[in-house]
Motif scaffolding. Sequence first.
Motif, PDB file in Angstrom:
ATOM      1  N   GLU A   1      53.488  13.860  49.389  1.00 61.69           N
ATOM      2  CA  GLU A   1      54.460  14.939  49.240  1.00 61.69           C
ATOM      3  C   GLU A   1      55.744  14.556  49.977  1.00 61.69           C
ATOM      4  O   GLU A   1      55.731  13.720  50.880  1.00 61.69           O
ATOM      5  N   ILE A   2      56.836  15.187  49.591  1.00 60.10           N
ATOM      6  CA  ILE A   2      58.129  14.929  50.206  1.00 60.10           C
ATOM      7  C   ILE A   2      58.477  16.090  51.134  1.00 60.10           C
ATOM      8  O   ILE A   2      58.359  17.261  50.752  1.00 60.10           O
ATOM      9  N   ILE A   3      58.905  15.761  52.337  1.00 64.60           N
ATOM     10  CA  ILE A   3      59.314  16.778  53.305  1.00 64.60           C
ATOM     11  C   ILE A   3      60.765  16.512  53.694  1.00 64.60           C
ATOM     12  O   ILE A   3      61.103  15.428  54.162  1.00 64.60           O
ATOM     13  N   ILE A   4      61.612  17.506  53.451  1.00 67.44           N
ATOM     14  CA  ILE A   4      63.028  17.423  53.796  1.00 67.44           C
ATOM     15  C   ILE A   4      63.283  18.328  54.996  1.00 67.44           C
ATOM     16  O   ILE A   4      62.878  19.489  55.002  1.00 67.44           O
ATOM     17  N   ILE A   5      63.942  17.785  56.013  1.00 67.22           N
ATOM     18  CA  ILE A   5      64.324  18.591  57.170  1.00 67.22           C
ATOM     19  C   ILE A   5      65.835  18.490  57.336  1.00 67.22           C
ATOM     20  O   ILE A   5      66.389  17.394  57.371  1.00 67.22           O
ATOM     21  N   GLU A   6      66.475  19.631  57.434  1.00 65.64           N
ATOM     22  CA  GLU A   6      67.920  19.649  57.640  1.00 65.64           C
ATOM     23  C   GLU A   6      68.265  20.635  58.738  1.00 65.64           C
ATOM     24  O   GLU A   6      67.724  21.741  58.797  1.00 65.64           O
ATOM     25  N   ILE A   7      69.133  20.198  59.642  1.00 62.25           N
ATOM     26  CA  ILE A   7      69.599  21.051  60.738  1.00 62.25           C
ATOM     27  C   ILE A   7      71.053  21.400  60.473  1.00 62.25           C
ATOM     28  O   ILE A   7      71.890  20.517  60.283  1.00 62.25           O
ATOM     29  N   GLN A   8      71.359  22.689  60.431  1.00 60.05           N
ATOM     30  CA  GLN A   8      72.708  23.148  60.120  1.00 60.05           C
ATOM     31  C   GLN A   8      73.240  23.950  61.295  1.00 60.05           C
ATOM     32  O   GLN A   8      72.684  24.981  61.667  1.00 60.05           O
ATOM     33  N   ASN A   9      74.332  23.464  61.889  1.00 50.70           N
ATOM     34  CA  ASN A   9      74.900  24.122  63.066  1.00 50.70           C
ATOM     35  C   ASN A   9      75.981  25.132  62.731  1.00 50.70           C
ATOM     36  O   ASN A   9      76.248  26.040  63.518  1.00 50.70           O
ATOM     37  N   THR A  10      76.635  24.954  61.595  1.00 52.15           N
ATOM     38  CA  THR A  10      77.725  25.857  61.239  1.00 52.15           C
ATOM     39  C   THR A  10      77.474  26.485  59.876  1.00 52.15           C
ATOM     40  O   THR A  10      76.758  25.942  59.044  1.00 52.15           O
ATOM     41  N   ARG A  11      78.098  27.619  59.661  1.00 46.72           N
ATOM     42  CA  ARG A  11      77.916  28.365  58.425  1.00 46.72           C
ATOM     43  C   ARG A  11      78.479  27.593  57.244  1.00 46.72           C
ATOM     44  O   ARG A  11      79.519  26.950  57.343  1.00 46.72           O
ATOM     45  N   GLU A  12      77.799  27.682  56.119  1.00 45.47           N
ATOM     46  CA  GLU A  12      78.277  27.065  54.888  1.00 45.47           C
ATOM     47  C   GLU A  12      78.165  28.088  53.774  1.00 45.47           C
ATOM     48  O   GLU A  12      77.134  28.750  53.625  1.00 45.47           O
ATOM     49  N   LEU A  13      79.220  28.208  52.978  1.00 49.78           N
ATOM     50  CA  LEU A  13      79.325  29.293  52.009  1.00 49.78           C
ATOM     51  C   LEU A  13      78.180  29.288  51.006  1.00 49.78           C
ATOM     52  O   LEU A  13      77.573  30.317  50.731  1.00 49.78           O
TER      53      LEU A  13
END
Length: 307
Positions: free
Chosen positions: A72-84
């Motif tokens: 299986e594929i696992i994607i991890i993303e960390i977002q520090n600021t708001r994105e529309l």
Amino acid sequence: MEDLQDRYIRFDWAIKRLLRQKANFDVLEGFLTVLIGEKIEIMEILESEGNQQSADDKFNRVDIKARNSKDEIIIIEIQNTRELYYLERILYGVAKAITEHISLGDPYHKVKKVYSISILYFDIGKGTDYLYHGQNQFVGVHTKDYLQVNVRERDAIVTRMPCEIFPEYILIRVNEFDKVAVTPLEEWIKYLKDGTIRPDTTTPGLSEAREKLKYFSMSSQERQAYDEHISAMKIQNDVLDSAKLEGRLEGREEGRLEGREEGRLEGREEGRLEEKRLMVCGLKEQGVSVEIISQVSGLSMEEVLKM
């Protein structure tokens, strides 16, 4: 006074610099095991940017993409600021990951299940929980039962739930966590929020992190880069506090003046763009490198240079 030897690296830094190394997979495996609720074994870290088919195609930018022992594929993303359009972006990232890992002539049963995990340090919307989970289920409109799909595999009828095939989305709203950490999941969220780990922890991944993610285990050059990143994050938050208020006021005023829905939407969008612009300018004035500004703002280095 906090023991300096117990100062730990933020997860967003670790996941970009340290957790890609096979020797540190156990930290990442522990986090995923606690979050997903089953034993996760990472087999390899995959390329983080998807292929571009044309000049105007989008990259599938994520912080880390891994393949586990179940393929299986696992994607991890960390977002520090708001994105529309953040939700649209994670949907695109999952769709891109699915198509990247199946060839044109492959049968559909080779489509890989994808987990999309977003660690968010901004307010994405209304909600009282710090953890949200979404997956596909087909529910009877009248009976409210869950559809089970029967498929033939190796001359046997196998029952599958759609959730075993369709992607799963997990949103972690780090800033909403305000509990005393008791469970393994709560311990992990507390570490994500403030970088603290209990000295007696037995939580999968965190006991390993206590040894592998120590601040003073880094070289002086690595510590300098890390300190610059943390400084940039603090400046960014200060700038955004002011920019958010300005953006809201601008959006409301423009909407009132024009008296139309498009005016309100345009005002909000301009406010969000102004947030980004003020943040980048503030970081530049502090002498923060273009690379670090790009990381914390989510903008490309070319966009940062133009501001």
